[in-house]
Design an enzyme around this catalytic site. Structure first.
Site, PDB file in Angstrom:
ATOM      1  CE  LYS A 141      -2.257  -1.528   3.632  1.00 28.39           C
ATOM      2  NZ  LYS A 141      -3.214  -1.721   4.738  1.00 28.39           N
ATOM      3  CG  ASP A 168      -6.618  -4.208   7.973  1.00 31.19           C
ATOM      4  OD1 ASP A 168      -6.102  -5.300   7.683  1.00 31.19           O
ATOM      5  OD2 ASP A 168      -6.752  -3.287   7.130  1.00 31.19           O
TER       6      ASP A 168
END
Ligand code: GLC
Length: 460
Positions: free
Chosen positions: A217, A253
């Protein structure tokens, strides 16, 4: 593998607190939206104006619609295609779980050491840290059996830190944490257990040891890959000298999301993130994770014979498993990323990249003379079409009137008849989930200690 009954789908709370599932806020938005380097850039006023004028022209220009549809054909997936992809994904899962296949597997299937979802008997005050994108959050969470109350503060992670040294990154995290602790009058008070959501692929060696495998990311901090991020966090706090922390769990997450949903609906066993990145986790039986054979012993520790596995499905296809679905547009996108050839599935579907894919297609169509009267200038600049433009057009799980039903229908069509599922939207899963994992860890530690005492007494 898809034998669980309940799925949950999470919007990416870390990076985009108020944003949709697949569409990050624009860079610099009030919520501190997503700003991946190299891929999406804040469009200048000029390029925005140009895009608007192009839009006005395009709506009149319908004569090229067939050519446009033709160019977009490679992006369409039939049910057969989807089934092929499902089969290959399952094969990739098996490889990632196996002893022999794991070291070279594209889908890493990382054990999380989370052995149970909340059972409603968790209690206490917890701190949580949530890092997974351009925002970093600190949270104070009070869990009282079935209630969960939280206060949080968002801090930005500047691009210089996302691409700087690991030491600077963790110093920044420690500084934000210190500010939060002071603002919430927690200095010199009882040390609260802390859950750390670190949303990058980590090889875990227990609930409090997680070595970063590789950045994803758009992050690229030096000196972190291969190191334990919990240790780096502790060292950063130590360097400051004014805060003392008690990290009881580090998690992805997806795990946080699953735990947050399971807190409301105990049968939830799968967590999915469709955000800046894309990933999923699920509860797997220990006997189906051969690569950690012998590492957990439910008979001895008294814990359930299962573990949450972080699939890291963003890497699906890195071994060529998606080659015939990887379009020319995907190739152009991948070329310009800082991790070329990696996270290919993620690059095909996630919020960090969707806007850029659309821009590449529009540029191609403009070059072919099918759009914007052949004027490519406004659309030719990399990153000038942020994903949020797409979400405003397309809508998303949370706000779109028919998208949830369409998703539900498609999953139903693709799954075996005998498998039941239910989708559930996770609100703020990655932060809340960190505290829940911390709470479950604390509960399980107590239960395990009680179990061992019982076993010892039996031996005596
Ligand atoms: C990327 C990360 C993964 C995370 C996902 C969603 O795929 O590698 O760990 O879960 O983004 O944030």
């Amino acid at each position: 593998m898809i034998s669980q009954e309940v799925y949950c789908v999470a919007p990416p709370s870390t990076t985009m607190p108020n944003s949709s599932q697949v569409a990050p806020e624009s860079p610099g938005s009030a919520t501190g939206g997503h700003r991946p380097p190299h891929v999406e850039r804040q469009p200048t006023l000029n390029s925005l104006q140009k895009l608007r004028s192009l839009h006005r022209r395009t709506s009149l220009d319908v004569s090229h619609s067939e050519a446009v549809q033709e160019a977009c054909k490679p992006l369409e997936l039939s049910d057969d295609n989807l089934r092929t992809i499902m089969d290959r994904m399952e094969k990739s899962y098996q490889k990632g779980l196996s002893k022999e296949g794991a070291p070279t597997a594209a889908v890493k299937m990382l054990p999380s050491f989370v052995r149970s979802v909340p059972n409603g008997s968790e209690n206490g005050n917890f701190l949580a840290l949530d890092l997974g994108g351009t925002n970093f959050r600190v949270l104070l969470i009070r869990i009282d059996n079935t209630e969960c109350e939280m206060t949080s503060k968002i801090f930005r992670v500047p691009e210089s830190i996302m691409r700087g040294s690991g030491t600077k990154l963790f110093d920044h995290i420690a500084e934000c944490l210190a500010k939060f602790i002071e603002e919430h009058d927690l200095v010199n008070k009882e040390k609260l257990p802390l859950g750390f959501t670190f949303s990058f692929p980590c090889q875990q060696y227990g609930l409090t040891c997680a070595k970063l495998v590789n950045w994803t990311k758009g992050f690229k901090c030096s000196g972190v890959e291969g190191n334990d991020v919990v240790q780096m966090l502790r060292e950063a706090c130590h360097r400051r000298g004014d805060i003392d922390i008690d990290v009881v769990a580090v998690l992805n997450d997806t795990t946080g999301t699953m735990m947050a949903c399971a807190f409301k609906e105990n049968s939830c066993n799968i967590g999915v993130i469709c955000g800046t990145g894309s990933n999923a986790c699920y509860m797997e039986r220990l006997d189906r994770i051969p690569k950690i054979e012998g590492e957990c012993n439910p008979a001895e520790d008294g814990l359930p014979a299962e573990m949450c596995v972080n699939t890291e499905w963003g890497g699906f296809g890195d071994d060529g498993a998606l080659s015939e679905f990887f379009t020319e547009f995907d190739k152009i996108l991948d070329e310009a990323t800082i991790n070329k050839g990696h996270q290919l599935f993620e690059k095909m579907v996630s919020g960090m990249y969707l806007g850029e894919i659309v821009r590449i297609i529009l540029e191609h169509l403009a070059r072919e003379g099918h759009l914007f009267g052949g004027d490519v200038d406004a659309i030719a600049q990399r990153g000038c079409f942020p994903t949020k433009f797409l979400s405003e057009i397309e809508g998303v799980y949370r706000f779109h009137p028919t998208f949830p039903a369409a998703l539900d229908k498609k999953i139903d069509e693709l799954l075996d008849e005998n498998i039941e599922f239910q989708l559930m939207l996770s609100e703020d899963g990655s932060g809340r989930g960190a505290a829940l994992v911390a709470a479950v860890a604390t509960r399980m530690k107590q239960e395990s200690a009680a179990h061992q005492l019982k076993m010892q007494n039996l031996k005596i």
